[in-house]
Design a protein around this motif. Structure first.
Motif, mmCIF file in Angstrom:
data_model
loop_
_atom_site.group_PDB
_atom_site.id
_atom_site.type_symbol
_atom_site.label_atom_id
_atom_site.label_comp_id
_atom_site.label_asym_id
_atom_site.label_seq_id
_atom_site.Cartn_x
_atom_site.Cartn_y
_atom_site.Cartn_z
ATOM 1 N N ASP A 212 0.791 -1.229 0.000
ATOM 2 C CA ASP A 212 0.000 0.000 0.000
ATOM 3 C C ASP A 212 0.826 1.284 0.000
ATOM 4 N N PHE A 213 2.138 1.157 -0.031
ATOM 5 C CA PHE A 213 2.976 2.361 0.054
ATOM 6 C C PHE A 213 3.223 2.938 -1.347
ATOM 7 N N ARG A 214 2.695 4.119 -1.594
ATOM 8 C CA ARG A 214 2.899 4.878 -2.842
ATOM 9 C C ARG A 214 2.648 4.014 -4.083
ATOM 10 N N GLN A 215 1.537 3.319 -4.060
ATOM 11 C CA GLN A 215 1.198 2.409 -5.153
ATOM 12 C C GLN A 215 1.058 3.135 -6.485
ATOM 13 N N ASN A 216 0.473 4.306 -6.445
ATOM 14 C CA ASN A 216 0.273 5.067 -7.683
ATOM 15 C C ASN A 216 1.612 5.345 -8.369
#
Length: 406
Positions: A212-216
């Motif tokens: 979930d960390f900086r997925q974009n």
């Protein structure tokens, strides 16, 4: 005589084995010092033991090799704890060397002894040292990332992840995939993108995209790497995944549209453009892209004209839309003039020529405005020269040619 020779041979072998085991112990003792020469000598001794047939498969030798590196790392880290300046390259070079030795030592330590029983001697210490050092692999990665040594940074982050996932730590705090673990995965992937090695970068990004960390950001990096690798299938697949996860992120939609345009799937491009316009009806650029699809892909100039006009309604100084609308009229004028030149009947020729001139007149203000906004753009000047010539605008033609010859 034969028995004597055999006895001598066995004694020599035993002596050689004893010498190597003694070297291993001596190396371990030297590593407990804190002088640079102690570590140098210890490494030389253990190197010999790791290469010698008598000890190269000895768990102790591999454990001591890792122990030496940990001792030097700890020596420098102690300075840091005491507020002194450590030799960071020495400290981190030692740290990065521990894991390969300890992995081999752990593997050998799990083998059954001559009685068929597994009695590990070094596993507890290996786990203790790696657990204590674990966080410093993150620090090492960050240190080399700041130094822009992305290969070393990637290696440190990778070792942090590898330690987390070692079976020996299953069920322990070291194996927790917490926020630090996710951060490390992200920065390992980012470091990998700086290596100029798309397969490595893709593997690291694919690993990081499931956290979930900086997925974009990870998805956008991954799209770029698939583009670099010319993997159009995974590029498109990743764009579609990214758009599903981040529906408000323009990057995925616009790149999908471009991908469909470049691959000749114009109807699909229009489908996604209509989706984008429904979300952002005041976006001039979307109408401009739609005009390009109709003009260059589908050759539907009426729909293209309509789209470019809508783009200009929303943004009157959109220079690309100005020149595109001017180009539609100009190209139709050129085509109509070509048709007129094929006509032998004088009256019909004049009628068709008048239609062509009207189209040039329609194109004129759009190219004039585009040229005003981007005076150095040669395409606009070339178009204006053609229009002035076909409309018999002598002074304007001379002026634009003088401008072009500067």
């Amino acid at each position: 005589m034969k028995r004597l020779l055999l006895t001598v041979a066995l004694c020599v072998a035993a002596s050689a084995s004893f010498a190597q085991k003694k070297a291993v112990k001596e190396a371990q003792g030297l590593a407990k010092g804190d002088k640079a020469e102690d570590f140098t000598e210890a490494r030389a001794l253990i190197k010999g033991a790791l290469e010698n047939p008598e000890t190269k498969d000895d768990a102790q030798a591999w454990y001591v090799a890792g122990f030496i590196e940990d001792q030097q790392f700890s020596s420098e880290r102690t300075k840091q704890i005491l507020g002194q300046q450590p030799n960071e390259p020495v400290m981190y070079d030692a740290l990065i060397s521990i894991l390969p030795y300890f992995k081999k030592a752990y593997e050998l330590d799990q083998l059954p002894n001559e009685k068929g029983k597994v009695k590990p001697k070094y596993t507890k210490d290996i786990k203790s040292i790696l657990s204590a050092d674990h966080v410093y692999y993150f620090n090492g990665g960050a240190y080399y990332f700041d130094q822009k040594d992305y290969k070393k940074s990637y290696d440190f982050f990778n070792q942090y992840i590898e330690i987390t996932e070692l079976p020996m730590f299953e069920g322990t705090q070291t194996a927790e995939k917490d926020s630090t673990f996710m951060t490390v995965q992200f920065y390992a992937a980012v470091a990998a993108t700086q290596l100029g090695d798309s397969p490595t970068a893709i593997a690291a990004l694919e690993r990081a995209k499931n956290t979930d960390f900086r997925q974009n950001d990870v998805y956008q990096y991954l799209c770029y790497e698939y583009q670099q690798a010319k993997d159009t299938v995974n590029f498109e697949k990743t764009l579609e995944e990214g758009m599903a996860k981040f529906p408000n992120e323009e990057y995925y939609l616009m790149n999908l549209i471009n991908n469909y345009i470049y691959s000749g799937r114009n109807e699909k491009a229009l489908e996604y453009l209509n989706t984008a316009i429904a979300k952002d009806p005041n976006n001039s650029q979307l109408y401009h892209v739609m005009g390009m699809v109709y003009e260059t892909g589908l050759k539907d100039y009426d729909k293209a004209e309509e789209a470019f006009k809508k783009a200009l309604d929303l943004k009157p100084d959109a220079v690309e839309s100005l020149s595109s609308l001017g180009r539609i009229y100009y190209n139709q004028g050129v085509n109509k003039q070509g048709e007129a030149n094929m006509i032998n009947d004088s009256k019909k020729y004049q009628e068709e020529l008048a239609v062509a001139k009207d189209l040039f007149k329609k194109a004129l203000p759009f190219f004039q405005k585009a040229h005003e906004l981007k005076p150095d753009e040669s395409d606009y000047m070339i178009a204006l020269r053609g229009i002035y010539y076909n409309l018999n605008m002598g002074p304007e033609l001379e002026a634009i040619e003088a401008e072009m010859n500067k």
